[in-house]
Design a protein around this motif. Structure first.
Motif, PDB file in Angstrom:
ATOM      1  N   ILE A 149     -59.298  28.542  -1.027  1.00 37.36           N
ATOM      2  CA  ILE A 149     -59.938  29.232   0.097  1.00 37.36           C
ATOM      3  C   ILE A 149     -61.093  30.098  -0.397  1.00 37.36           C
ATOM      4  O   ILE A 149     -62.139  30.200   0.254  1.00 37.36           O
ATOM      5  CB  ILE A 149     -58.903  30.090   0.851  1.00 37.36           C
ATOM      6  CG1 ILE A 149     -57.875  29.190   1.538  1.00 37.36           C
ATOM      7  CG2 ILE A 149     -59.576  31.003   1.869  1.00 37.36           C
ATOM      8  CD1 ILE A 149     -56.714  29.941   2.161  1.00 37.36           C
ATOM      9  N   ILE A 150     -60.929  30.704  -1.565  1.00 39.84           N
ATOM     10  CA  ILE A 150     -61.981  31.549  -2.135  1.00 39.84           C
ATOM     11  C   ILE A 150     -63.106  30.705  -2.717  1.00 39.84           C
ATOM     12  O   ILE A 150     -64.297  31.001  -2.535  1.00 39.84           O
ATOM     13  CB  ILE A 150     -61.390  32.466  -3.224  1.00 39.84           C
ATOM     14  CG1 ILE A 150     -60.381  33.447  -2.608  1.00 39.84           C
ATOM     15  CG2 ILE A 150     -62.490  33.232  -3.953  1.00 39.84           C
ATOM     16  CD1 ILE A 150     -59.590  34.225  -3.639  1.00 39.84           C
ATOM     17  N   ALA A 151     -62.739  29.631  -3.402  1.00 43.95           N
ATOM     18  CA  ALA A 151     -63.721  28.868  -4.175  1.00 43.95           C
ATOM     19  C   ALA A 151     -64.710  28.104  -3.296  1.00 43.95           C
ATOM     20  O   ALA A 151     -65.889  27.978  -3.658  1.00 43.95           O
ATOM     21  CB  ALA A 151     -62.998  27.893  -5.106  1.00 43.95           C
ATOM     22  N   VAL A 152     -64.270  27.594  -2.163  1.00 46.17           N
ATOM     23  CA  VAL A 152     -65.151  26.742  -1.336  1.00 46.17           C
ATOM     24  C   VAL A 152     -66.376  27.520  -0.846  1.00 46.17           C
ATOM     25  O   VAL A 152     -67.523  27.115  -1.104  1.00 46.17           O
ATOM     26  CB  VAL A 152     -64.365  26.109  -0.172  1.00 46.17           C
ATOM     27  CG1 VAL A 152     -65.315  25.398   0.782  1.00 46.17           C
ATOM     28  CG2 VAL A 152     -63.317  25.140  -0.706  1.00 46.17           C
ATOM     29  N   PRO A 153     -66.214  28.647  -0.123  1.00 46.18           N
ATOM     30  CA  PRO A 153     -67.424  29.369   0.310  1.00 46.18           C
ATOM     31  C   PRO A 153     -68.196  29.987  -0.846  1.00 46.18           C
ATOM     32  O   PRO A 153     -69.439  30.022  -0.815  1.00 46.18           O
ATOM     33  CB  PRO A 153     -66.878  30.449   1.255  1.00 46.18           C
ATOM     34  CG  PRO A 153     -65.453  30.614   0.877  1.00 46.18           C
ATOM     35  CD  PRO A 153     -64.992  29.284   0.398  1.00 46.18           C
ATOM     36  N   ALA A 154     -67.493  30.467  -1.880  1.00 43.68           N
ATOM     37  CA  ALA A 154     -68.193  31.041  -3.036  1.00 43.68           C
ATOM     38  C   ALA A 154     -69.059  29.983  -3.709  1.00 43.68           C
ATOM     39  O   ALA A 154     -70.195  30.263  -4.132  1.00 43.68           O
ATOM     40  CB  ALA A 154     -67.191  31.619  -4.028  1.00 43.68           C
ATOM     41  N   GLY A 155     -68.562  28.745  -3.807  1.00 44.57           N
ATOM     42  CA  GLY A 155     -69.341  27.670  -4.394  1.00 44.57           C
ATOM     43  C   GLY A 155     -70.564  27.317  -3.556  1.00 44.57           C
ATOM     44  O   GLY A 155     -71.645  27.063  -4.090  1.00 44.57           O
ATOM     45  N   LEU A 156     -70.405  27.303  -2.234  1.00 42.10           N
ATOM     46  CA  LEU A 156     -71.537  27.010  -1.354  1.00 42.10           C
ATOM     47  C   LEU A 156     -72.618  28.081  -1.475  1.00 42.10           C
ATOM     48  O   LEU A 156     -73.820  27.779  -1.454  1.00 42.10           O
ATOM     49  CB  LEU A 156     -71.058  26.916   0.100  1.00 42.10           C
ATOM     50  CG  LEU A 156     -70.238  25.673   0.463  1.00 42.10           C
ATOM     51  CD1 LEU A 156     -69.653  25.812   1.860  1.00 42.10           C
ATOM     52  CD2 LEU A 156     -71.103  24.415   0.363  1.00 42.10           C
ATOM     53  N   ILE A 157     -72.211  29.325  -1.603  1.00 50.88           N
ATOM     54  CA  ILE A 157     -73.178  30.421  -1.720  1.00 50.88           C
ATOM     55  C   ILE A 157     -73.868  30.372  -3.083  1.00 50.88           C
ATOM     56  O   ILE A 157     -75.083  30.580  -3.184  1.00 50.88           O
ATOM     57  CB  ILE A 157     -72.487  31.776  -1.502  1.00 50.88           C
ATOM     58  CG1 ILE A 157     -71.949  31.860  -0.067  1.00 50.88           C
ATOM     59  CG2 ILE A 157     -73.449  32.932  -1.762  1.00 50.88           C
ATOM     60  CD1 ILE A 157     -71.061  33.062   0.188  1.00 50.88           C
ATOM     61  N   ALA A 158     -73.109  30.093  -4.148  1.00 52.58           N
ATOM     62  CA  ALA A 158     -73.707  30.002  -5.485  1.00 52.58           C
ATOM     63  C   ALA A 158     -74.705  28.857  -5.567  1.00 52.58           C
ATOM     64  O   ALA A 158     -75.683  28.930  -6.317  1.00 52.58           O
ATOM     65  CB  ALA A 158     -72.608  29.817  -6.533  1.00 52.58           C
ATOM     66  N   ARG A 159     -74.494  27.830  -4.772  1.00 54.61           N
ATOM     67  CA  ARG A 159     -75.383  26.658  -4.804  1.00 54.61           C
ATOM     68  C   ARG A 159     -76.724  26.943  -4.132  1.00 54.61           C
ATOM     69  O   ARG A 159     -77.688  26.208  -4.325  1.00 54.61           O
ATOM     70  CB  ARG A 159     -74.674  25.492  -4.104  1.00 54.61           C
ATOM     71  CG  ARG A 159     -75.385  24.159  -4.175  1.00 54.61           C
ATOM     72  CD  ARG A 159     -74.556  23.069  -3.513  1.00 54.61           C
ATOM     73  NE  ARG A 159     -75.259  21.792  -3.509  1.00 54.61           N
ATOM     74  CZ  ARG A 159     -76.123  21.417  -2.569  1.00 54.61           C
ATOM     75  NH1 ARG A 159     -76.378  22.225  -1.556  1.00 54.61           N
ATOM     76  NH2 ARG A 159     -76.720  20.238  -2.629  1.00 54.61           N
ATOM     77  N   GLN A 160     -76.847  28.032  -3.366  1.00 52.19           N
ATOM     78  CA  GLN A 160     -78.055  28.266  -2.574  1.00 52.19           C
ATOM     79  C   GLN A 160     -79.323  28.469  -3.389  1.00 52.19           C
ATOM     80  O   GLN A 160     -80.386  28.052  -2.865  1.00 52.19           O
ATOM     81  CB  GLN A 160     -77.810  29.453  -1.620  1.00 52.19           C
ATOM     82  CG  GLN A 160     -76.762  29.144  -0.562  1.00 52.19           C
ATOM     83  CD  GLN A 160     -76.464  30.347   0.315  1.00 52.19           C
ATOM     84  OE1 GLN A 160     -76.956  31.460   0.085  1.00 52.19           O
ATOM     85  NE2 GLN A 160     -75.647  30.149   1.339  1.00 52.19           N
TER      86      GLN A 160
END
Length: 381
Positions: A161-172
């Motif tokens: 749950i933590i990794a999915v949005p954090a990964g999307l934000i880091a990819r920006q």
């Protein structure tokens, strides 16, 4: 006691205005000590912004408007009972996650990053800011409804749950915001009773993959880490901000040079002196005494919020309040650390002092949730 004596006693009974005022503030769902501390820090920030922005009243007026808007959002969110927040937490998380996916697919590119969604002829906004609140709310909902401490399976699901949005934000890419979002979720996991052996394994695992992760960083992110280690390697380039920031902090001495008398920001030696590096200009003008005053105010806010978290009635409220408090501490620590040269520069503003409307409203929203948790509990007693 005779009836006459009893009547006389009632007429002469002491009046307690504090108790009356306390109930009045509770009816407004506002925690007065926390509210006064927030106002004090914001007023200090407006005064410093006037100096750090070279007396630009337009910036000060915009920041003041953002503060008043943030207060309105705080008041609105404080009226909603925590059980409502618990109900909507997963739906809010899913909605913000969908916005992050939309950013990855067709977001607006600016300054080399795809971080924004644009509503034509209306506004442009950054969905990752919403995840700073949606993440701890989701994690608190996920863990509070199940036995604590969480099982290994629950911990693994929570990390996803933590990794999915954090990964999307880091990819920006926006590594600073991604780390803040991940930290807000990990704080909930920690407060839920994360085993020490698991945290030890996580530290060892992070240390093991750090060399591999280095190759996935962008060039500018690698450069920030190298600059942290040796800013003098490029004193006129990437090391300029850190060197000038430390110069400003050191030149303030004990009492500082005085308000409006700082040289680093006013002579434009220090870029971004009114945003990320505003604590350097504050330190130059206010000195060590001023920094201690600011840290005392921040510490008082954190202590009050920890009290609210510790006295919350249910697991959801305790986990959410604790995570918001620790996230606020991370904001202060990371900004002060990067300006003083002990952490890489990641673009984290100093709460309520740095110029920025989005950060102001996000922070005030978090404190609105804290006041909702505290005052609704008090009114039920």
């Amino acid at each position: 006691m005779s009836r006459k004596q009893q009547y006389q006693f009632l007429r002469q009974a002491p009046y307690h205005p504090t108790q009356y005022q306390r109930s009045w503030w509770l009816r407004l769902h506002l925690d007065l000590p926390l509210l006064l501390l927030l106002i004090a820090v914001n007023l200090l920030g407006l005064i410093q912004l006037f100096s750090a922005s070279a007396m630009d009243m337009d910036l000060v007026a915009k920041q003041c408007f953002s503060f008043m808007l943030g207060l309105s959002v705080l008041f609105f969110l404080a009226q909603i009972p925590p059980r409502i927040y618990q109900t909507i937490s997963p739906w809010l998380y899913i909605a913000v996650l969908a916005l992050l996916i939309a950013v990855a697919l067709f977001g607006t590119v600016a300054m080399g990053a795809r971080r924004w969604l644009t509503i034509p002829h209306v506004t442009r906004f950054q969905p990752s800011e919403f995840m700073k609140l949606a993440m701890p709310m989701m994690m608190a909902w996920f863990l509070a409804s199940r036995p604590l401490p969480p099982s290994f399976k629950r911990i693994m699901l929570a990390l996803v749950i933590i990794a999915v949005p954090a990964g999307l934000i880091a990819r920006q890419p926006d590594l600073g915001t991604a780390l803040l979002v991940a930290a807000s979720g990990l704080f909930v996991l920690f407060l839920a009773g994360l085993p020490w052996w698991f945290m030890g394994m996580a530290v060892v695992g992070f240390a093991a993959i750090a060399p591999l992760a280095w190759h996935f960083l962008h060039d500018y992110q690698r450069q920030r880490i190298l600059t942290l280690i040796n800013p003098e390697a490029d004193p006129l380039g990437t090391g300029w901000n850190i060197i000038q920031s430390k110069t400003a902090i050191g030149s303030g001495g004990l009492w500082g040079k005085g308000w409006l008398h700082g040289t680093q920001a006013h002579l434009e030696f220090l870029p971004e002196g009114h945003t990320d590096f505003i604590i350097a200009t504050y330190s130059e003008e206010r000195g060590l005494v001023g920094i201690i005053l600011l840290l005392v105010l921040y510490s008082a806010i954190i202590m009050r919020c920890l009290y609210i978290a510790a006295t919350a009635h249910d697991s959801y409220s305790r986990l959410l309040a604790g995570a918001i408090t620790l996230s606020f501490f991370v904001y202060v620590f990371v900004n002060a650390g990067m300006v003083s040269g002990i952490l890489p520069v990641v673009g984290v503003p100093l709460p309520f002092i740095s110029y920025g409307g989005t950060a102001m409203i996000t922070l005030m929203s978090g404190f609105g949730l804290l006041m909702a948790i505290h005052t609704h509990k008090q009114l039920m007693l």
